[in-house]
Design a protein around this motif. Structure first.
Motif, short mmCIF file in Angstrom:
data_model
loop_
_atom_site.label_atom_id
_atom_site.label_comp_id
_atom_site.label_asym_id
_atom_site.label_seq_id
_atom_site.Cartn_x
_atom_site.Cartn_y
_atom_site.Cartn_z
N SER A 22 0.83 -1.21 0.00
CA SER A 22 0.00 0.00 0.00
C SER A 22 0.86 1.25 0.00
O SER A 22 1.93 1.27 0.61
CB SER A 22 -0.89 0.03 1.25
OG SER A 22 -1.68 -1.13 1.37
N SER A 23 0.35 2.30 -0.64
CA SER A 23 0.98 3.61 -0.56
C SER A 23 0.41 4.33 0.66
O SER A 23 -0.60 3.93 1.23
CB SER A 23 0.68 4.41 -1.82
OG SER A 23 -0.71 4.74 -1.88
N GLU A 64 7.97 4.07 -7.60
CA GLU A 64 7.82 4.14 -9.05
C GLU A 64 8.96 4.97 -9.62
O GLU A 64 9.39 5.95 -9.01
CB GLU A 64 6.48 4.79 -9.41
CG GLU A 64 5.26 4.00 -8.96
CD GLU A 64 3.96 4.76 -9.22
OE1 GLU A 64 4.02 5.99 -9.45
OE2 GLU A 64 2.90 4.12 -9.19
N THR A 65 9.45 4.58 -10.76
CA THR A 65 10.56 5.33 -11.38
C THR A 65 10.05 6.44 -12.30
O THR A 65 10.81 7.31 -12.70
CB THR A 65 11.46 4.38 -12.18
OG1 THR A 65 10.66 3.68 -13.14
CG2 THR A 65 12.15 3.39 -11.26
N GLU A 66 8.76 6.42 -12.64
CA GLU A 66 8.19 7.45 -13.51
C GLU A 66 6.90 7.96 -12.90
O GLU A 66 6.41 7.45 -11.90
CB GLU A 66 7.91 6.86 -14.90
CG GLU A 66 9.16 6.38 -15.62
CD GLU A 66 8.83 5.75 -16.97
OE1 GLU A 66 7.64 5.64 -17.30
OE2 GLU A 66 9.77 5.38 -17.68
N GLY A 67 6.32 8.96 -13.56
CA GLY A 67 5.03 9.49 -13.12
C GLY A 67 5.12 10.15 -11.75
O GLY A 67 6.01 10.95 -11.50
N ARG A 68 4.21 9.77 -10.86
CA ARG A 68 4.13 10.41 -9.55
C ARG A 68 5.20 9.89 -8.58
O ARG A 68 5.31 10.38 -7.48
CB ARG A 68 2.74 10.19 -8.97
CG ARG A 68 1.66 10.86 -9.82
CD ARG A 68 0.27 10.47 -9.41
NE ARG A 68 0.00 10.88 -8.04
CZ ARG A 68 -1.04 10.46 -7.35
NH1 ARG A 68 -1.91 9.64 -7.90
NH2 ARG A 68 -1.24 10.87 -6.12
N ARG A 69 5.95 8.87 -9.01
CA ARG A 69 7.00 8.28 -8.16
C ARG A 69 6.46 7.88 -6.79
O ARG A 69 7.07 8.12 -5.76
CB ARG A 69 8.18 9.23 -8.02
CG ARG A 69 8.83 9.58 -9.35
CD ARG A 69 10.04 10.46 -9.17
NE ARG A 69 10.58 10.91 -10.44
CZ ARG A 69 11.42 10.21 -11.18
NH1 ARG A 69 11.81 9.03 -10.80
NH2 ARG A 69 11.88 10.71 -12.32
#
Length: 197
Positions: A22-23, A64-69
């Motif tokens: 979960s974030s 995440e390596t892209e987007g919102r990280r």
């Protein structure tokens, strides 16, 4: 790294144990729909505490390596064991009710005429609303398989709201002395209270 674990730590570990990875935002939403009804605390901790637990090796963090990280957290074996160890211990902190309405009632003799009754009227509305909300949730969840243990605190919440509603209703209808009288115990001034009908 050894750290002190608080109730908020166990809340984070437990939610991730139930939900899976979960974030912090997902944890915040989960709290709003579940334990937040009976365990209020600053939601900012859901952004700080997971990182602290990850630094201690109780959660594993992936980003995440892209987007919102966005950062996502999952339980490590050490985190699962810390949660189980906490659950094995049946002792808890003393049950606390910290309600500003009770504080105002305590000091109400310093207010003007009708202070306690106005407070009681507002509390009747508040607890009636909470009770209805809890009952609707209970009706929706009670038949969902395998959720009994998660729904049980909601049953306790219903019972607490019923008790609060009864108390404030007595204060509204009969004043503070009327509420005291329903205990069946002797009242200050030597008058005996009466048992509820």
């Amino acid at each position: 790294m050894a750290i002190n674990l608080s109730s908020s730590s166990y809340l984070v570990l437990g939610l991730i144990g139930l939900r899976g990875p979960s974030s912090s935002y997902q944890l915040k939403r989960a709290v709003e729909r579940s334990v937040g009804y009976f365990w209020p605390f600053p939601h900012s901790q859901l952004y700080v505490e997971p990182r602290r637990l990850a630094d201690a090796g109780l959660l594993e963090e992936s980003a995440e390596t892209e987007g919102r990280r966005r950062r996502t957290y999952s339980l490590t074996p050490a985190g699962r064991e810390a949660l189980r160890e906490w659950l094995r211990d049946p002792d808890t902190e003393v049950f606390q009710v910290r309600n500003e309405a009770e504080l105002k009632l305590f000091f109400s003799e310093l207010g003007d005429e009708g202070t306690a009754e106005r407070l009681a009227e507002a509390q009747v509305r508040y607890h009636q609303g909470r009770l209805e909300e809890f009952q609707k949730m209970l009706e929706r969840l009670v038949d969902v398989p395998d959720l009994e243990k998660r729904v049980a605190p909601l049953v306790l919440g219903v019972r607490i709201e019923e008790a609060c509603l009864s108390f404030w209703h007595d204060v509204r209808e009969s004043g503070v002395r009327g509420a005291l009288g329903r205990t069946g115990l002797p009242l200050p001034g030597g008058h005996a209270g009466r048992h509820p009908d």
